[in-house]
Design a protein around this motif. Structure first.
Motif, PDB file in Angstrom:
ATOM      1  N   ALA A 132       0.812  -1.221   0.000  1.00 19.81           N
ATOM      2  CA  ALA A 132       0.000   0.000   0.000  1.00 19.81           C
ATOM      3  C   ALA A 132       0.845   1.270   0.000  1.00 19.81           C
ATOM      4  O   ALA A 132       0.301   2.371   0.033  1.00 19.81           O
ATOM      5  CB  ALA A 132      -0.922   0.000   1.217  1.00 19.81           C
ATOM      6  N   GLN A 133       2.174   1.127  -0.045  1.00 17.61           N
ATOM      7  CA  GLN A 133       3.052   2.303  -0.014  1.00 17.61           C
ATOM      8  C   GLN A 133       3.027   3.034  -1.357  1.00 17.61           C
ATOM      9  O   GLN A 133       2.836   2.420  -2.413  1.00 17.61           O
ATOM     10  CB  GLN A 133       4.486   1.881   0.325  1.00 17.61           C
ATOM     11  CG  GLN A 133       4.622   1.054   1.583  1.00 17.61           C
ATOM     12  CD  GLN A 133       4.320   1.854   2.833  1.00 17.61           C
ATOM     13  OE1 GLN A 133       4.494   3.059   2.875  1.00 17.61           O
ATOM     14  NE2 GLN A 133       3.882   1.172   3.879  1.00 17.61           N
ATOM     15  N   ASN A 134       3.241   4.328  -1.327  1.00 19.03           N
ATOM     16  CA  ASN A 134       3.208   5.165  -2.528  1.00 19.03           C
ATOM     17  C   ASN A 134       4.516   5.027  -3.299  1.00 19.03           C
ATOM     18  O   ASN A 134       5.575   5.460  -2.847  1.00 19.03           O
ATOM     19  CB  ASN A 134       2.971   6.623  -2.141  1.00 19.03           C
ATOM     20  CG  ASN A 134       2.692   7.513  -3.343  1.00 19.03           C
ATOM     21  OD1 ASN A 134       3.122   7.236  -4.458  1.00 19.03           O
ATOM     22  ND2 ASN A 134       1.961   8.593  -3.113  1.00 19.03           N
ATOM     23  N   GLU A 135       4.437   4.436  -4.490  1.00 19.84           N
ATOM     24  CA  GLU A 135       5.622   4.184  -5.304  1.00 19.84           C
ATOM     25  C   GLU A 135       6.393   5.458  -5.637  1.00 19.84           C
ATOM     26  O   GLU A 135       7.618   5.440  -5.780  1.00 19.84           O
ATOM     27  CB  GLU A 135       5.196   3.474  -6.590  1.00 19.84           C
ATOM     28  CG  GLU A 135       6.319   3.141  -7.540  1.00 19.84           C
ATOM     29  CD  GLU A 135       5.823   2.429  -8.787  1.00 19.84           C
ATOM     30  OE1 GLU A 135       6.440   2.614  -9.844  1.00 19.84           O
ATOM     31  OE2 GLU A 135       4.804   1.687  -8.695  1.00 19.84           O
ATOM     32  N   ALA A 136       5.689   6.566  -5.741  1.00 19.78           N
ATOM     33  CA  ALA A 136       6.338   7.826  -6.133  1.00 19.78           C
ATOM     34  C   ALA A 136       7.386   8.274  -5.124  1.00 19.78           C
ATOM     35  O   ALA A 136       8.307   9.029  -5.472  1.00 19.78           O
ATOM     36  CB  ALA A 136       5.285   8.919  -6.310  1.00 19.78           C
ATOM     37  N   PHE A 137       7.278   7.810  -3.889  1.00 18.52           N
ATOM     38  CA  PHE A 137       8.195   8.259  -2.841  1.00 18.52           C
ATOM     39  C   PHE A 137       9.219   7.188  -2.428  1.00 18.52           C
ATOM     40  O   PHE A 137       9.980   7.409  -1.483  1.00 18.52           O
ATOM     41  CB  PHE A 137       7.405   8.710  -1.608  1.00 18.52           C
ATOM     42  CG  PHE A 137       6.550   9.917  -1.850  1.00 18.52           C
ATOM     43  CD1 PHE A 137       7.111  11.136  -2.190  1.00 18.52           C
ATOM     44  CD2 PHE A 137       5.166   9.835  -1.748  1.00 18.52           C
ATOM     45  CE1 PHE A 137       6.319  12.259  -2.413  1.00 18.52           C
ATOM     46  CE2 PHE A 137       4.365  10.949  -1.970  1.00 18.52           C
ATOM     47  CZ  PHE A 137       4.939  12.158  -2.307  1.00 18.52           C
TER      48      PHE A 137
END
Length: 215
Positions: A132-137
């Motif tokens: 669920a982590q944001n790939e962009a970061f």
């Protein structure tokens, strides 16, 4: 104060019916103070929560003082006396605010479950197991960045999750130790040899290792 009628946890014998006496905040063999009947209840040591992101509508990653207090109060009401909440994978600016909010809360000591540290679940994870982590970061292991965050937290960063196959992971593990931070492997596609190398560098399996099954 005497607590009577409850099943009390004993690390050697498990749960058993016994009287528990508390005097000046400490468990003692016996005291003659006020008695409280806890029949039907179970008495256990205070719990420590090492991995949760929020509760009661509050999110640790929002870096909100009132929200963190809501979390601490709720956790204590459920028998959790110590908390180490986790931040999500975010940009360094927001991670810094999360760390500063934790340090301010600790300094104020406003009650509720005691904030004993914070857990950076990201951003040093791998894309394939980001969950669920944001790939962009997502960010390669960066000892300098972790050190900056530890400074912002005034030493409150106690856990950081790492994908062991990422570039520079072993150096990152060693550097984290110098900052008093335990590295927990998770959100990772590391093979056996890579994981063993990380453990030899004193990474920990930890509860975050479960994340390899979530993503």
């Amino acid at each position: 104060m005497r607590l009577t009628g409850a099943r009390v946890f004993d690390p050697l014998k498990g749960f058993n019916n016994r009287e528990l006496s508390i005097w000046e905040g400490k468990i003692v063999s016996r005291c003659d103070g006020e008695g409280v009947d806890l029949s039907g209840c179970w008495v256990i040591p205070g719990l420590t929560d090492l991995h949760f992101h929020g509760c009661r509508g509050a999110d640790f990653s929002d870096a909100d003082a009132a929200g963190l207090q809501t979390m601490a109060d709720y956790e204590l009401s459920r028998g959790v006396t110590q908390i180490c909440p986790a931040g999500m994978t975010l940009g360094e600016d927001q991670l810094t605010r999360i760390c500063q909010n934790a340090a301010a809360h600790r300094a104020k000591n406003p009650g509720g479950a005691e904030l004993v540290g914070l857990h950076l679940e990201g951003p040093f994870l791998c894309k394939a197991k980001k969950g669920a982590q944001n790939e962009a970061f997502l960010h390669d292991p960066d000892p300098a960045m972790l050190h900056r965050l530890q400074q912002a937290a005034q030493g409150m960063v106690k856990l950081v999750t790492l994908a062991a196959e990422q570039p520079g992971a072993l150096e990152f593990i060693r550097s984290a130790q110098e900052d008093g931070i335990t590295v927990s492997l998770g959100h990772t596609t590391a093979d056996y040899d890579t994981a063993c190398a990380a453990y030899e560098a004193l990474a920990s399996g930890g509860q975050s290792a479960q994340s390899t099954q979530e993503g």
